[in-house]
Scaffold this active site. Structure first.
Site, PDB file in Angstrom:
ATOM      1  N   THR A  11       0.817  -1.218   0.000  1.00 36.21           N
ATOM      2  CA  THR A  11       0.000   0.000   0.000  1.00 36.21           C
ATOM      3  C   THR A  11       0.854   1.273   0.000  1.00 36.21           C
ATOM      4  OG1 THR A  11      -0.123  -0.083   2.414  1.00 36.21           O
ATOM      5  CG2 THR A  11      -1.947  -1.091   1.193  1.00 36.21           C
ATOM      6  N   GLN A  13       4.225   3.778  -1.409  1.00 33.88           N
ATOM      7  CA  GLN A  13       4.622   4.304  -2.724  1.00 33.88           C
ATOM      8  C   GLN A  13       5.254   3.220  -3.594  1.00 33.88           C
ATOM      9  OE1 GLN A  13       7.232   8.046  -3.942  1.00 33.88           O
ATOM     10  NE2 GLN A  13       8.607   6.411  -3.327  1.00 33.88           N
ATOM     11  N   LEU A  83       8.967  -4.641   1.345  1.00 33.95           N
ATOM     12  CA  LEU A  83       9.003  -3.169   1.311  1.00 33.95           C
ATOM     13  C   LEU A  83       8.420  -2.515   2.557  1.00 33.95           C
ATOM     14  CD1 LEU A  83       8.027  -2.469  -2.412  1.00 33.95           C
ATOM     15  CD2 LEU A  83      10.190  -3.231  -1.453  1.00 33.95           C
ATOM     16  N   ALA A  84       7.727  -3.264   3.394  1.00 35.27           N
ATOM     17  CA  ALA A  84       7.077  -2.665   4.571  1.00 35.27           C
ATOM     18  C   ALA A  84       8.123  -2.075   5.516  1.00 35.27           C
ATOM     19  CB  ALA A  84       6.243  -3.706   5.308  1.00 35.27           C
ATOM     20  N   GLN A  86       8.505   1.361   8.783  1.00 35.22           N
ATOM     21  CA  GLN A  86       8.260   2.741   9.224  1.00 35.22           C
ATOM     22  C   GLN A  86       9.344   3.514   8.484  1.00 35.22           C
ATOM     23  OE1 GLN A  86       8.142   6.036   9.860  1.00 35.22           O
ATOM     24  NE2 GLN A  86       9.734   5.767  11.399  1.00 35.22           N
ATOM     25  N   SER A  87       8.965   4.225   7.439  1.00 38.66           N
ATOM     26  CA  SER A  87       9.957   4.693   6.463  1.00 38.66           C
ATOM     27  C   SER A  87      10.326   6.168   6.615  1.00 38.66           C
ATOM     28  CB  SER A  87       9.426   4.456   5.046  1.00 38.66           C
ATOM     29  OG  SER A  87       8.322   5.308   4.804  1.00 38.66           O
ATOM     30  N   SER A 128      18.844   1.578   2.643  1.00 36.12           N
ATOM     31  CA  SER A 128      18.681   3.020   2.415  1.00 36.12           C
ATOM     32  C   SER A 128      19.995   3.783   2.446  1.00 36.12           C
ATOM     33  CB  SER A 128      17.759   3.562   3.518  1.00 36.12           C
ATOM     34  OG  SER A 128      17.775   4.964   3.533  1.00 36.12           O
ATOM     35  N   GLU A 130      20.243   6.374   3.896  1.00 36.18           N
ATOM     36  CA  GLU A 130      20.340   6.892   5.271  1.00 36.18           C
ATOM     37  C   GLU A 130      21.390   6.119   6.075  1.00 36.18           C
ATOM     38  OE1 GLU A 130      18.791   9.503   6.944  1.00 36.18           O
ATOM     39  OE2 GLU A 130      18.095  10.123   4.964  1.00 36.18           O
ATOM     40  N   TYR A 152      16.031   5.433  12.173  1.00 38.09           N
ATOM     41  CA  TYR A 152      15.660   4.785  10.912  1.00 38.09           C
ATOM     42  C   TYR A 152      16.908   4.221  10.214  1.00 38.09           C
ATOM     43  CZ  TYR A 152      14.309   4.390   5.978  1.00 38.09           C
ATOM     44  OH  TYR A 152      14.118   3.939   4.694  1.00 38.09           O
ATOM     45  N   LYS A 156      17.682   0.279   9.431  1.00 38.10           N
ATOM     46  CA  LYS A 156      17.945  -0.223   8.074  1.00 38.10           C
ATOM     47  C   LYS A 156      19.304  -0.928   8.012  1.00 38.10           C
ATOM     48  CE  LYS A 156      14.427   0.733   5.365  1.00 38.10           C
ATOM     49  NZ  LYS A 156      13.631  -0.334   4.752  1.00 38.10           N
TER      50      LYS A 156
HETATM   51  P1  NDP Z   1       5.987   3.973   2.393  1.00 39.62           P
HETATM   52  O1  NDP Z   1       6.093   4.636   3.714  1.00 39.62           O
HETATM   53  O2  NDP Z   1       5.235   4.673   1.295  1.00 39.62           O
HETATM   54  O3  NDP Z   1       5.292   2.540   2.571  1.00 39.62           O
HETATM   55  C1  NDP Z   1       5.550   1.759   3.693  1.00 39.62           C
HETATM   56  C2  NDP Z   1       4.658   0.543   3.642  1.00 39.62           C
HETATM   57  O4  NDP Z   1       4.923  -0.282   4.777  1.00 39.62           O
HETATM   58  C3  NDP Z   1       3.144   0.843   3.672  1.00 39.62           C
HETATM   59  O5  NDP Z   1       2.491  -0.041   2.789  1.00 39.62           O
HETATM   60  C4  NDP Z   1       2.782   0.529   5.116  1.00 39.62           C
HETATM   61  O6  NDP Z   1       1.437   0.156   5.289  1.00 39.62           O
HETATM   62  C5  NDP Z   1       3.684  -0.669   5.352  1.00 39.62           C
HETATM   63  N1  NDP Z   1       3.861  -0.998   6.773  1.00 39.62           N
HETATM   64  C6  NDP Z   1       4.310  -0.180   7.746  1.00 39.62           C
HETATM   65  N2  NDP Z   1       4.360  -0.850   8.903  1.00 39.62           N
HETATM   66  C7  NDP Z   1       3.930  -2.118   8.661  1.00 39.62           C
HETATM   67  C8  NDP Z   1       3.760  -3.267   9.437  1.00 39.62           C
HETATM   68  N3  NDP Z   1       4.044  -3.268  10.745  1.00 39.62           N
HETATM   69  N4  NDP Z   1       3.305  -4.396   8.847  1.00 39.62           N
HETATM   70  C9  NDP Z   1       3.005  -4.424   7.532  1.00 39.62           C
HETATM   71  N5  NDP Z   1       3.143  -3.345   6.731  1.00 39.62           N
HETATM   72  C10 NDP Z   1       3.601  -2.208   7.293  1.00 39.62           C
HETATM   73  O7  NDP Z   1       7.475   3.644   1.913  1.00 39.62           O
HETATM   74  P2  NDP Z   1       8.086   3.605   0.435  1.00 39.62           P
HETATM   75  O8  NDP Z   1       7.150   2.883  -0.449  1.00 39.62           O
HETATM   76  O9  NDP Z   1       8.575   4.948   0.073  1.00 39.62           O
HETATM   77  O10 NDP Z   1       9.393   2.737   0.670  1.00 39.62           O
HETATM   78  C11 NDP Z   1       9.381   1.325   0.514  1.00 39.62           C
HETATM   79  C12 NDP Z   1      10.551   0.738   1.258  1.00 39.62           C
HETATM   80  O11 NDP Z   1      11.767   1.267   0.747  1.00 39.62           O
HETATM   81  C13 NDP Z   1      10.578   1.041   2.747  1.00 39.62           C
HETATM   82  O12 NDP Z   1      11.150  -0.068   3.409  1.00 39.62           O
HETATM   83  C14 NDP Z   1      11.489   2.244   2.840  1.00 39.62           C
HETATM   84  O13 NDP Z   1      12.063   2.349   4.125  1.00 39.62           O
HETATM   85  C15 NDP Z   1      12.497   1.895   1.779  1.00 39.62           C
HETATM   86  N6  NDP Z   1      13.208   3.016   1.193  1.00 39.62           N
HETATM   87  C16 NDP Z   1      12.499   4.027   0.629  1.00 39.62           C
HETATM   88  C17 NDP Z   1      13.156   5.089   0.067  1.00 39.62           C
HETATM   89  C18 NDP Z   1      12.414   6.201  -0.594  1.00 39.62           C
HETATM   90  O14 NDP Z   1      13.046   7.210  -0.919  1.00 39.62           O
HETATM   91  N7  NDP Z   1      11.139   6.062  -0.859  1.00 39.62           N
HETATM   92  C19 NDP Z   1      14.638   5.162   0.089  1.00 39.62           C
HETATM   93  C20 NDP Z   1      15.270   4.005   0.667  1.00 39.62           C
HETATM   94  C21 NDP Z   1      14.568   2.990   1.200  1.00 39.62           C
HETATM   95  P3  NDP Z   1       0.271   1.242   5.625  1.00 39.62           P
HETATM   96  O15 NDP Z   1      -0.226   1.693   4.281  1.00 39.62           O
HETATM   97  O16 NDP Z   1      -0.707   0.429   6.378  1.00 39.62           O
HETATM   98  O17 NDP Z   1       0.899   2.343   6.413  1.00 39.62           O
HETATM   99  P1  GDP Z   2      14.800  11.590   4.146  1.00 42.98           P
HETATM  100  O1  GDP Z   2      16.014  11.892   3.334  1.00 42.98           O
HETATM  101  O2  GDP Z   2      14.402  10.161   4.082  1.00 42.98           O
HETATM  102  O3  GDP Z   2      14.887  12.088   5.539  1.00 42.98           O
HETATM  103  O4  GDP Z   2      13.597  12.342   3.381  1.00 42.98           O
HETATM  104  P2  GDP Z   2      12.756  13.652   3.751  1.00 42.98           P
HETATM  105  O5  GDP Z   2      12.044  14.047   2.494  1.00 42.98           O
HETATM  106  O6  GDP Z   2      11.915  13.442   4.960  1.00 42.98           O
HETATM  107  O7  GDP Z   2      13.856  14.736   4.123  1.00 42.98           O
HETATM  108  C1  GDP Z   2      14.851  15.120   3.195  1.00 42.98           C
HETATM  109  C2  GDP Z   2      15.599  16.332   3.743  1.00 42.98           C
HETATM  110  O8  GDP Z   2      14.726  17.456   3.743  1.00 42.98           O
HETATM  111  C3  GDP Z   2      16.104  16.176   5.169  1.00 42.98           C
HETATM  112  O9  GDP Z   2      17.424  16.651   5.215  1.00 42.98           O
HETATM  113  C4  GDP Z   2      15.198  17.102   5.974  1.00 42.98           C
HETATM  114  O10 GDP Z   2      15.828  17.681   7.115  1.00 42.98           O
HETATM  115  C5  GDP Z   2      14.915  18.174   4.935  1.00 42.98           C
HETATM  116  N1  GDP Z   2      13.704  18.950   5.213  1.00 42.98           N
HETATM  117  C6  GDP Z   2      13.623  20.302   5.303  1.00 42.98           C
HETATM  118  N2  GDP Z   2      12.388  20.683   5.598  1.00 42.98           N
HETATM  119  C7  GDP Z   2      11.647  19.558   5.724  1.00 42.98           C
HETATM  120  C8  GDP Z   2      10.274  19.309   6.033  1.00 42.98           C
HETATM  121  O11 GDP Z   2       9.482  20.218   6.264  1.00 42.98           O
HETATM  122  N3  GDP Z   2       9.872  18.004   6.045  1.00 42.98           N
HETATM  123  C9  GDP Z   2      10.733  16.969   5.767  1.00 42.98           C
HETATM  124  N4  GDP Z   2      10.271  15.718   5.767  1.00 42.98           N
HETATM  125  N5  GDP Z   2      12.038  17.173   5.509  1.00 42.98           N
HETATM  126  C10 GDP Z   2      12.486  18.445   5.480  1.00 42.98           C
END
Ligand code: NDP
Ligand code: GDP
Length: 332
Positions: A11, A13, A83-84, A86-87, A128, A130, A152, A156
């Site tokens: 669910t 991104q 992919l799940a 707390q992201s 990540s 991160e 986070y 990871k």
């Molecule tokens: P999202 O936050 O959009 O999605 C996270 C997903 O995890 C959601 O479907 C959420 O469900 C689910 N989830 C959270 N907690 C649980 C749980 N306890 N059990 C089952 N499902 C759970 O993240 P992204 O799609 O952006 O990222 C996908 C993965 O890639 C993540 O692991 C993220 O940390 C990692 N990643 C992402 C990056 C990015 O820039 N997007 C960069 C590097 C790594 P619900 O809809 O119910 O909240």
């Molecule tokens: P991250 O790289 O996974 O932490 O992705 P984010 O999009 O949450 O943050 C990217 C960068 O944007 C970090 O360095 C944050 O400190 C900076 N940032 C500045 N203003 C904001 C804000 O209002 N919200 C978020 N989320 N990040 C911010």
């Protein structure tokens, strides 16, 4: 018989884009979904892509080993994409234990479920950029030392090493994709790019005047999520599992991102962005810049979308969400 994939985090991104990518290739897709009182809202991204009816949803939570095992048993997948998570880095400072549990131990639960219930399935773990945190090299590759700066990032890192460990100790075909930030119209609104493009749309349409942001000097290597899910799939098509950095090789500050997004609709970001010290993080990752040469060489992967295309796609989508459009008449 075609292949079957199980996606946790379907669910989110990346889960939604990956499901779409796999369905287009004839793969049957099952997705683990946690129970929610607002289950309709949880499916919003799958709805946006028009694929909700095409995926099989299985109830479960990655913090619960028994539901992980049951999901793997039910789906009997050839490929597992965990992919799940707390992201959100920001929330991880407020909820470090939950983040460790979901983002760190959740990976171990899914690795165990794979080992126990479907050991021949191929396993993808997103880790990540991160993990590089306080960067130890100007461009970060698979050999750059890690220095996580948030709960986070540390969670990871645990997931990364457990993935490597299950590959080396148990022979699981497990790969860790060290993904740099990737965005899209489906990005969560708490992340800075989507927060900005949503604000641009509301301000352009006269529904808001300002947006509050934190550190504008931080710089990120931003790609498009659609390109990054292809990299995940490519990793699992390889004979040998391995770890890969996935990045564009271009870094941009938040300030520059504001300039691009506001500029696209003819606004000056300096008139609409206010800095709020409360939005600064306890420890910042100042700059990230990835080196994806290995992925290019072995997987044949390169990003397709430019940052300019990403920004305009996101702003256009947010304008649409808020009931308006904008036609940029400036020459491209
Ligand atoms: P999202 O936050 O959009 O999605 C996270 C997903 O995890 C959601 O479907 C959420 O469900 C689910 N989830 C959270 N907690 C649980 C749980 N306890 N059990 C089952 N499902 C759970 O993240 P992204 O799609 O952006 O990222 C996908 C993965 O890639 C993540 O692991 C993220 O940390 C990692 N990643 C992402 C990056 C990015 O820039 N997007 C960069 C590097 C790594 P619900 O809809 O119910 O909240
Ligand atoms: P991250 O790289 O996974 O932490 O992705 P984010 O999009 O949450 O943050 C990217 C960068 O944007 C970090 O360095 C944050 O400190 C900076 N940032 C500045 N203003 C904001 C804000 O209002 N919200 C978020 N989320 N990040 C911010």
């Amino acid at each position: 018989m075609g292949k079957t994939a199980l996606i946790t985090g379907i669910t989110g991104q990346d889960g939604a884009y990956l499901a779409q990518f796999l369905l287009e290739r004839g793969v049957q897709v099952a997705g683990l979904v946690r129970r929610s009182a607002s289950s309709d809202a949880a499916l919003a991204r799958l709805d946006w892509l028009g694929i909700t009816q095409d995926v099989r949803l299985i109830d479960g939570d990655i913090t619960d080993l028994s539901s992980c095992i049951r999901a793997v048993e039910q789906a009997r997948p050839d490929e597992i994409y965990n992919l799940a998570a707390q992201s959100f880095v920001g929330a991880s400072f407020q909820q470090p234990l939950l983040t460790a549990n979901v983002t760190g131990l959740g990976c171990l639960n899914m690795l165990e479920a794979t080992r126990i219930a479907c050991p021949l399935a191929r396993f993808y773990q997103p880790t990540s950029s991160e993990m590089f945190g306080k960067v130890q090299a100007p461009r970060q590759s698979e050999s750059t030392p890690f220095y996580p700066r948030s709960p986070y990032g540390a969670a990871k890192l645990y997931a990364h090493w457990m993935t490597v460990n299950y590959r080396e100790s148990h022979g699981v075909h497990a790969s860790s994709g060290i993904l740099f930030n990737h965005e899209s119209p489906l990005r969560g609104i708490e992340f800075v790019t989507r927060k900005i493009t949503d604000a641009v749309a509301r301000i352009r349409l006269g529904k808001a005047r300002h947006v509050l942001l934190g550190n504008l000097d931080a710089a990120r290597d931003w790609g498009h999520a659609r390109d990054y899910v292809q990299a995940m799939w490519l990793m699992l098509q390889q004979h040998q599992p391995a770890d890969y950095v996935i990045a564009t090789g271009r870094t941009t500050t938040i300030r520059q991102f504001c300039d691009m997004a506001f500029g696209y609709v003819g606004l000056d970001w300096r008139e609409h962005v206010q800095v709020d010290a409360a939005l600064f993080r306890p420890a910042e990752v100042n700059i990230l810049l990835g080196d994806a040469a290995l992925a290019k060489r072995v997987l044949g992967w390169s990003p397709m979308a430019s940052l300019e295309q990403l920004v305009t796609e996101m702003v256009d989508a947010d304008l649409k969400r808020h009931g308006g459009t904008y036609r940029n008449l400036a020459p491209a």
